[in-house]
Design an enzyme around this catalytic site. Sequence first.
Site, mmCIF file in Angstrom:
data_model
loop_
_atom_site.group_PDB
_atom_site.id
_atom_site.type_symbol
_atom_site.label_atom_id
_atom_site.label_comp_id
_atom_site.label_asym_id
_atom_site.label_seq_id
_atom_site.Cartn_x
_atom_site.Cartn_y
_atom_site.Cartn_z
ATOM 1 N N SER A 179 36.539 -10.824 -24.244
ATOM 2 C CA SER A 179 37.810 -11.342 -23.740
ATOM 3 C C SER A 179 37.712 -12.739 -23.154
ATOM 4 O O SER A 179 38.692 -13.475 -23.169
ATOM 5 C CB SER A 179 38.385 -10.376 -22.704
ATOM 6 O OG SER A 179 37.454 -10.120 -21.685
ATOM 7 N N HIS A 207 41.577 -7.337 -28.020
ATOM 8 C CA HIS A 207 41.921 -8.667 -28.548
ATOM 9 C C HIS A 207 41.848 -8.744 -30.069
ATOM 10 O O HIS A 207 42.025 -9.814 -30.643
ATOM 11 C CB HIS A 207 41.015 -9.729 -27.923
ATOM 12 C CG HIS A 207 41.158 -9.805 -26.443
ATOM 13 N ND1 HIS A 207 42.147 -10.526 -25.818
ATOM 14 C CD2 HIS A 207 40.457 -9.192 -25.450
ATOM 15 C CE1 HIS A 207 42.041 -10.381 -24.518
ATOM 16 N NE2 HIS A 207 41.025 -9.574 -24.262
ATOM 17 N N LYS A 239 48.739 -7.059 -25.430
ATOM 18 C CA LYS A 239 48.263 -8.378 -25.877
ATOM 19 C C LYS A 239 49.009 -8.767 -27.152
ATOM 20 O O LYS A 239 50.179 -9.088 -27.065
ATOM 21 C CB LYS A 239 46.750 -8.333 -25.976
ATOM 22 C CG LYS A 239 46.203 -8.359 -24.547
ATOM 23 C CD LYS A 239 44.803 -7.992 -24.328
ATOM 24 C CE LYS A 239 44.538 -8.103 -22.819
ATOM 25 N NZ LYS A 239 43.390 -7.331 -22.375
HETATM 26 C C1 LIG Z 1 43.053 -6.679 -21.164
HETATM 27 C C2 LIG Z 1 41.870 -5.850 -21.513
HETATM 28 C C3 LIG Z 1 41.800 -4.509 -21.155
HETATM 29 C C4 LIG Z 1 42.824 -3.882 -20.254
HETATM 30 O O1 LIG Z 1 43.995 -3.626 -20.919
HETATM 31 P P1 LIG Z 1 45.334 -3.465 -20.048
HETATM 32 O O2 LIG Z 1 46.271 -2.776 -20.950
HETATM 33 O O3 LIG Z 1 45.737 -4.852 -19.692
HETATM 34 O O4 LIG Z 1 44.961 -2.652 -18.847
HETATM 35 C C5 LIG Z 1 40.737 -3.776 -21.592
HETATM 36 N N1 LIG Z 1 39.754 -4.335 -22.329
HETATM 37 C C6 LIG Z 1 39.776 -5.632 -22.666
HETATM 38 C C7 LIG Z 1 38.669 -6.199 -23.472
HETATM 39 C C8 LIG Z 1 40.827 -6.433 -22.265
HETATM 40 O O5 LIG Z 1 40.832 -7.722 -22.557
#
Ligand SMILES: *Cc1c(COP(=O)(O)O)cnc(C)c1O
Length: 386
Positions: A179, A207, A239
């Site tokens: 991330s 992602h 995302k």
């Molecule tokens: C954003 C993210 C999460 C968390 O997801 P949310 O739905 O925002 O709680 C988990 N793993 C990764 C790699 C992320 O980037």
Amino acid sequence: MKDLDAVLAERRAQGLYRERLVLDSPQSIEVRVGEEDLVSFCSNDYLGLANHPDVIAALQRGAARYGVGAGASHLISGHGRAHEALEEELADFVQCERAVLFSTGYMANLGVVTALAGRGYVYEDHLNHASLIDGARMARSNARRYDHRNLAHLRQLLEEDAVAAAGAPRLIATDAVFSMDGDLAPLPALLHLAREAGTALVIDDAHGIGVLGPSGRGSFAHWTVEPRLPAVLVGTLGKALGTFGAFVAGEASLIEALIQTARTYIYTTALPPAIAEATRVSLRIAREEQWRREHLAKLIGRFREGAARLGLALLPSDTPIQPLILGSADRAAAAAGWLRSAGFLIPAIRPPTVPAGSARLRITFSSAHEERHVDRLLEALASLPP
Ligand SMILES: *Cc1c(COP(=O)(O)O)cnc(C)c1O
């Protein structure tokens, strides 16, 4: 109790104090913060769906039909027709037997890791998302970290534990797209290693979903790896899909086991059904509108070429996450401040989110950006004070 004033003072002294922005506009590539209009290069809304008119309309229709709150957990009376439909469509999208919704990606990772690893052994990439790390802690497992993408190191740790761990559940967990760095975990080699060592492999594709692979099916499709045990797919909806929530996909037996045992699934209110309705529409757009991924790839290529000409230190990433490493937290904060005064929103990412000495600008792209936005950003970066 901790001396909270001292904790805060120390944060400030280290240049790690964080201030929240207050957005006065929707999440978009052009955002309003108070009196400022800024071009944003920092959201995870990679396909520009968070503010898409069809997704908004679906949310409104969903609320009119199902109300706002789910009102209960999934196992009591909070699980509705909209959740059921979205789970089926997500399973079809990633080509799995079944999928189950979680309220957030953070909770999905906590739930999956604790349900599958128990007090066994968990092996994690050093740069994994906090939620995977916390999952291993919550499980009270024996947690090991291997060097970033270093399979020789992972193999060594697996071998070291082989005797002690005999008979105990073991699990490897990794981000599919890291991330804060934007690079990819080598899924085929990880899967091979997991099979050899007899461990599960949890792949967090927060992602990759919507962005990578044909029709945006994600990292598994990108690597032509099947999302089947020992691999387990975790995806998020907040995302590229532009809404909120998360899911786990896989064999029917795995999904049923999570429904029965994952504590972060059982002991929490179900996602609002209107969010599920909105996600059904954003999923359809993400699948069908290939131009969004093609345009995104063009923007990323244009940015990387321009940055190379400027001699900027980008990491080796082909994804919409293009970090510019600046080193100290102060330097990253100063660069972010300067860019903001030039009309760009790109906050500094500092420790502990990233390792000390690797504070950075995490520049991210969206298919809603235009080439002119990329060119303006490059001009600004060219005149960034040292
Ligand atoms: C954003 C993210 C999460 C968390 O997801 P949310 O739905 O925002 O709680 C988990 N793993 C990764 C790699 C992320 O980037």
